[in-house]
Design an enzyme around this catalytic site. Sequence first.
Site, PDB file in Angstrom:
ATOM      1  N   HIS A  12       0.769  -1.194  -0.022  1.00 14.66           N
ATOM      2  CA  HIS A  12      -0.117   0.229   0.026  1.00 14.66           C
ATOM      3  C   HIS A  12       0.892   1.252  -0.118  1.00 14.66           C
ATOM      4  O   HIS A  12       1.432   1.756   1.155  1.00 14.66           O
ATOM      5  CB  HIS A  12      -0.962   0.039   1.191  1.00 14.66           C
ATOM      6  N   HIS A  14       1.207   4.879  -2.262  1.00 17.20           N
ATOM      7  CA  HIS A  14       0.809   6.052  -3.235  1.00 17.20           C
ATOM      8  C   HIS A  14       1.899   6.843  -3.754  1.00 17.20           C
ATOM      9  O   HIS A  14       2.629   7.261  -3.202  1.00 17.20           O
ATOM     10  CB  HIS A  14      -0.335   7.000  -2.372  1.00 17.20           C
ATOM     11  N   ASP A  16       1.821   9.518  -5.892  1.00 12.71           N
ATOM     12  CA  ASP A  16       1.869  11.036  -5.533  1.00 12.71           C
ATOM     13  C   ASP A  16       2.484  11.317  -4.325  1.00 12.71           C
ATOM     14  O   ASP A  16       2.710  12.664  -4.140  1.00 12.71           O
ATOM     15  CB  ASP A  16       0.626  11.675  -6.195  1.00 12.71           C
ATOM     16  N   HIS A 195      -9.943   1.171  -0.149  1.00 11.30           N
ATOM     17  CA  HIS A 195      -9.653   2.043   1.022  1.00 11.30           C
ATOM     18  C   HIS A 195     -11.020   1.851   1.902  1.00 11.30           C
ATOM     19  O   HIS A 195     -12.162   2.262   1.418  1.00 11.30           O
ATOM     20  CB  HIS A 195      -9.348   3.242   0.836  1.00 11.30           C
ATOM     21  N   GLU A 198     -10.950   3.401   7.280  1.00 10.04           N
ATOM     22  CA  GLU A 198      -9.923   4.079   7.982  1.00 10.04           C
ATOM     23  C   GLU A 198     -10.268   5.224   8.710  1.00 10.04           C
ATOM     24  O   GLU A 198      -9.681   5.535   9.599  1.00 10.04           O
ATOM     25  CB  GLU A 198      -9.122   4.808   6.657  1.00 10.04           C
ATOM     26  N   ASP A 275       2.187   3.647   2.954  1.00  8.21           N
ATOM     27  CA  ASP A 275       1.012   4.591   2.522  1.00  8.21           C
ATOM     28  C   ASP A 275       1.631   5.563   1.677  1.00  8.21           C
ATOM     29  O   ASP A 275       1.376   5.807   0.473  1.00  8.21           O
ATOM     30  CB  ASP A 275       0.200   5.070   3.750  1.00  8.21           C
TER      31      ASP A 275
END
Length: 328
Positions: A12, A14, A16, A195, A198, A275
Site C-alpha cells: 500500500h 501511493h 503521488d 480503502h 480508515e 502509505d
Amino acid sequence: MNYKALPKIDLHCHLDGSARPETLYELAVERRLKVPAMDKLKESLIAPEDCPSLDEYLKKFDLAVEVMQDKASLERITFELFEDAADENVKYMEVRFGPLLHMKKGLSLDEIISSVVSGMNRAVGMYDIEGGIILAVLRTMPTNDIDMLLDVGANYLDKGVVGFDLASSEVAGFCDIFKPYVMKAKSLGYKITIHAGETGVGQNVYDAVEIGATRIGHGIHIFNHKNAFDMVKKQHIVLENCPSSNVQTKAVASLLEHPIKDFYDAGIIVSINTDNRTVSNTTMTIEVQKVMETFNLSLDDYYAIFRYSVEGAFASESIKSKLLSYLQ
C-alpha cells in the site's frame, strides 16, 4: 536488529505521496510552477504528527499532482520510488495512483499508465525488486470516466498493472455508488483492494468485501464492527495497515493504540505498509521497526506478517515463490 536488512513487502504505497522532494522541486522549477524554496518545500509535502484529519493530510499531495502532468515526470517519479524501496531491501511493492488526476495538460490515459508502468519496469530491470501498479479512482471525483479508465488499463494487465482501488475521503455507504465499477474491474481481470474503515466506518469494510475486495486499505475500524471483523477473518481478507499514516490521519490516537497486534493475535491477515513515503516522512524500514518495537514482535512474528503480505500480493505465483525464498 538490522531492520534495513530484513526483506520487506509494501502493498500500500501511493505514487503521488511518495515522490522525492528534491525531484519535485527540480521538476516544478523546470515547468515554471510556483514552488516554495527548498527549505520550505518539505513543510508543504510532509504531514505533521498532529495532522488534524485525513482531509488535511490529503492536501499534501497537491504539488506532486501539479508536477506529474507529463510522461517524463510520471516515469521518473515512479522509477525513483522503486529505486528508493529497493535500496532498503523492499523485495516487492505495489504502487497505486489515480490516472484521472494526471490528464490536466492533455495526456491520454494510455500515455499516463504506460509512463508509470515504464518507470516501474526500468527499476525492476536494474534492482532486486518486483512490483505491480494499482489503478485508483478518487471517491470525491465524478464517475464519468471510470469505465474508460478500466478499459484502457485492462490493456496493461499482465504487463505491470495488477489491481483497482477506490481511495480518498471516506463517507459511509460509498460502496453502493461504486459497485458497478468494481464488478466491471473484476470481470476484466483486475484484483480489487478498497480503502475502507480508515476513518471510523467499519460498515464500509463489510460493504467493500461484499462487492469484491480481497484486500482492504487500512481497515482499522473493524475492531468496533463485529460483522466486518468476522467477515475479514473468515474470508482471509488482507488488511493493508499503514501505522504512521494511521496516526497522522487520526485513524488511531497513537501508535500504541493501533490494532495491528490485536488483529495479528486474532488470526487476521495483516500487512505493514508505508502509505505515503514522503507525506508520512517514512520508509518500510521505519514502519517495520516501529511495529516490531512497539508491540514487541519477534523475528518469527515478522516473518509471519511477511508471508501474509506474500499471500495477499497481486503477484504471479512465480513471483510469490521468489518472495518466499527470501525467508530461507
